[in-house]
Scaffold this active site. Structure first.
Site, PDB file in Angstrom:
ATOM      1  CB  THR A 181      40.444  30.377  25.859  1.00 12.49           C
ATOM      2  OG1 THR A 181      40.977  29.156  25.376  1.00 12.49           O
ATOM      3  CG2 THR A 181      38.935  30.219  26.446  1.00 12.49           C
ATOM      4  N   GLY A 193      45.415  31.047  24.754  1.00 13.30           N
ATOM      5  CA  GLY A 193      46.211  30.178  24.056  1.00 13.30           C
ATOM      6  C   GLY A 193      45.750  29.928  22.646  1.00 13.30           C
ATOM      7  CB  THR A 194      42.464  28.499  21.530  1.00 17.02           C
ATOM      8  OG1 THR A 194      42.688  27.344  22.531  1.00 17.02           O
ATOM      9  CG2 THR A 194      41.934  27.771  20.179  1.00 17.02           C
ATOM     10  NE  ARG A 226      43.832  27.032  40.415  1.00 21.99           N
ATOM     11  CZ  ARG A 226      43.836  26.292  41.376  1.00 21.99           C
ATOM     12  NH1 ARG A 226      42.941  26.631  42.344  1.00 21.99           N
ATOM     13  NH2 ARG A 226      44.770  25.476  41.741  1.00 21.99           N
ATOM     14  CB  ILE A 230      37.630  23.871  36.302  1.00 22.81           C
ATOM     15  CG1 ILE A 230      38.546  23.209  37.409  1.00 22.81           C
ATOM     16  CG2 ILE A 230      36.370  24.157  36.752  1.00 22.81           C
ATOM     17  CD1 ILE A 230      37.857  21.849  38.066  1.00 22.81           C
ATOM     18  CE  LYS A 254      21.077  19.857  31.315  1.00 22.07           C
ATOM     19  NZ  LYS A 254      20.876  20.352  32.659  1.00 22.07           N
ATOM     20  CG  HIS A 258      42.413 -25.151  27.739  1.00 24.83           C
ATOM     21  ND1 HIS A 258      41.486 -24.404  27.166  1.00 24.83           N
ATOM     22  CD2 HIS A 258      42.664 -26.402  27.265  1.00 24.83           C
ATOM     23  CE1 HIS A 258      40.932 -25.163  26.205  1.00 24.83           C
ATOM     24  NE2 HIS A 258      41.569 -26.342  26.264  1.00 24.83           N
ATOM     25  CD  GLU A 279      43.725 -21.740  17.573  1.00 27.17           C
ATOM     26  OE1 GLU A 279      43.338 -20.611  17.234  1.00 27.17           O
ATOM     27  OE2 GLU A 279      43.037 -22.437  17.222  1.00 27.17           O
TER      28      GLU A 279
END
Length: 507
Positions: free
Chosen positions: A35, A37-38, A65, A127, A138, A269, A321
């Site tokens: 996309t 910017g990448t 968007r 989104i 999936k 405790h 401890e």
């Protein structure tokens, strides 16, 4: 079954660490789709890539968007290689099958934490990225998904070791990680919206599992979820246990009540068996230990100032401890490390939430923490006699301690030192008697001491017992129908009493 990566889709917000992955994929002959910017990032690197727009035939719209939400993108991710109909349709519509999806989501939580405007926060709800992640997860049988920059190093290792191919087991593992990322992201968004809507849904996502040696008892299993490294650094000692963590939590919340002067506390405790505030840490340590040197054995130690050599020398004489402090002088640290199993922790400034929850019955109980402070001005004197300045200071001190003590609880204090407490008793009178007896056991003079109660006195018997022991001032919430009986006893015996209006039950 191993599957070689031929086509990859990369769409990330954070480009940190991406260059090495892109160069490796390019060297392996992988076709890369990306996309805006990448894609620009890869062009600047001189790496050939295809824009998503060239695949879909549509530009990025609506201010960015909508970029990847298109059948030609998601068809290539969701197409099942073992379903002939899927393969026929991919070929019919000229959709390349994706073997690898690398996505990094918009920083919603970081934007929220920054104090950004509501509109800025909304715009950081991802989104397209979340859809890419879920789709690839999936279809893990055919697609490897990398859902976060946190997994870049592992992707590089896998591609290197297996020469660009990845096993089905690995793809399934990353699918699970992808759904964890998706779940965390959606939970954060839901909780943001639910601040206003108040839907009756309990939703939390806490990552980072640490398996512990065992639970409260050796026959119980236990796990911790969270980021302990954000709260403290372990400098020495064995692994933290379930009970260690419970006590450390109690210790941190207690010591945060004391900021203005050196303070040292010893807990057992989850209850303080010793705590003192002094002009120097060595004195605070000495007087904290004096509160109950027997219970201090095997306890958890905490200070609000760095541990110096003198304090360390005193601490080194007992068995404990855990110790937690904001720092350690070099000589002090070396001395404390002389026992190999001692757990030595150094505070960090990580955030601790203001709410708490636990599983109970078939659900969850959630509540705000008991973080309400008390000031001198809020103490309501209800007796004829007012407490002296020192008694007021001791009353505040005792009230802070009793707030962090198991109910029914009574705390006796004198000169900014815990001299005894009665903890976890089924009656307030029993808690008081326990405290008085413990004070006598360790040679404390209760004459002129103050008493704090976590809840009101239902009868005047407790203040009578306290008065007979020489206690001169009492702090309690008030609210009993018989409050006046306790007030009257104090007036008749030259004692002072203040009400806070705040109960501090702790179960």
């Amino acid at each position: 079954m191993h599957k070689k990566v031929a086509n990859a889709l990369i769409s990330v917000y954070n480009k940190t660490g991406l260059e090495k992955i892109v160069r490796m994929l390019d060297s392996m002959g992988v076709n890369i789709y990306s996309t805006g910017g990448t894609y620009d990032f890869m062009v600047r690197m001189g790496i050939p890539a295809h824009t998503v727009e060239s695949l879909t035939g549509y530009p990025s719209i609506l201010g960015g968007r909508v970029k990847t939400l298109h059948p030609k993108v998601f068809g290539g991710i969701l197409g099942r290689q073992d379903v002939p109909g899927d393969m026929h349709q991919l070929k019919e519509y000229n959709i390349p099958q994706m073997d690898l999806v690398v996505a990094d989501l918009y920083p919603f939580e970081e934007t929220l934490a920054s104090g950004a405007s509501r509109q800025e926060i909304i715009e950081k709800i991802d989104i397209g990225g979340i859809s890419l992640i879920r789709a690839a997860a999936k279809n893990y049988k055919d697609v490897l998904v990398i859902p976060s920059t946190a997994y870049y190093a592992e992707l590089i290792r896998l591609l290197t070791e297996n020469k660009g191919s990845v096993s089905l087991e690995t793809r399934e593992r990353f699918a699970c990680l992808a759904f964890a990322v998706s779940s965390a992201y959606d939970t954060a968004i839901f909780n943001y919206f639910n601040r206003r809507q108040k839907f009756p849904v309990f939703a939390r996502h806490i990552s980072g599992q640490r398996s512990l040696r065992y639970g409260e008892n050796p026959h119980q299993q236990s796990r911790y979820y969270g980021d302990l490294e954000a709260l403290f650094t372990q400098l020495h000692g064995k692994e933290l246990s379930h009970n260690n963590l419970v006590d450390i939590d109690a210790a941190i919340h207690l010591i945060r009540e004391f900021n203005n002067a050196p303070a040292f506390a010893i807990l057992k405790h989850t209850n303080a068996c010793g705590i003192a505030v002094r002009d120097s840490l060595p004195l605070a340590w000495k007087d904290a230990l004096a509160g109950d040197p027997v219970s201090a054995f095997g306890g958890v130690l905490i200070a609000n100032r760095p541990i110096d050599a003198e304090t360390a020398a005193g601490i080194n004489t007992i068995f404990f401890e855990v110790i937690l402090a904001p720092g350690y002088e070099p000589g002090a640290l070396a001395l404390l490390k002389s026992k190999k199993n001692r757990i030595i922790l150094e505070n960090r400034s990580g955030h601790i939430p203001d709410d708490q929850f636990k599983s109970i019955l078939n659900g969850v109980l959630e509540q705000d923490k008991d973080n309400i402070p008390l000031t001198l001005e809020e103490m309501k004197v209800v007796t004829v006699k007012s407490p002296t300045d020192q008694e007021k200071a001791d009353l505040l001190f005792a009230n802070k301690v009793v707030k962090h003590t198991k109910s029914n609880a009574i705390v006796l204090a004198k000169n900014d030192q815990l001299i005894a407490s009665g903890t976890g008793q089924t009656s307030r009178v029993d808690a008081l008697r326990q405290a008085i007896q413990k004070a006598k056991t360790f040679s404390f003079d209760t004459t002129g001491a103050v008493m704090a109660s976590d809840a009101f006195f239902p009868f005047s018997d407790s203040v009578q017992i306290a008065g007979e022991a020489g206690i001169s001032a009492v702090i309690q919430p008030g609210g009993s129908v018989r409050d006046q009986d306790s007030v009257d006893y104090c007036d008749k015996h030259n004692m002072s009493m203040v009400f806070t209006g705040k109960r501090h039950f702790k179960h």
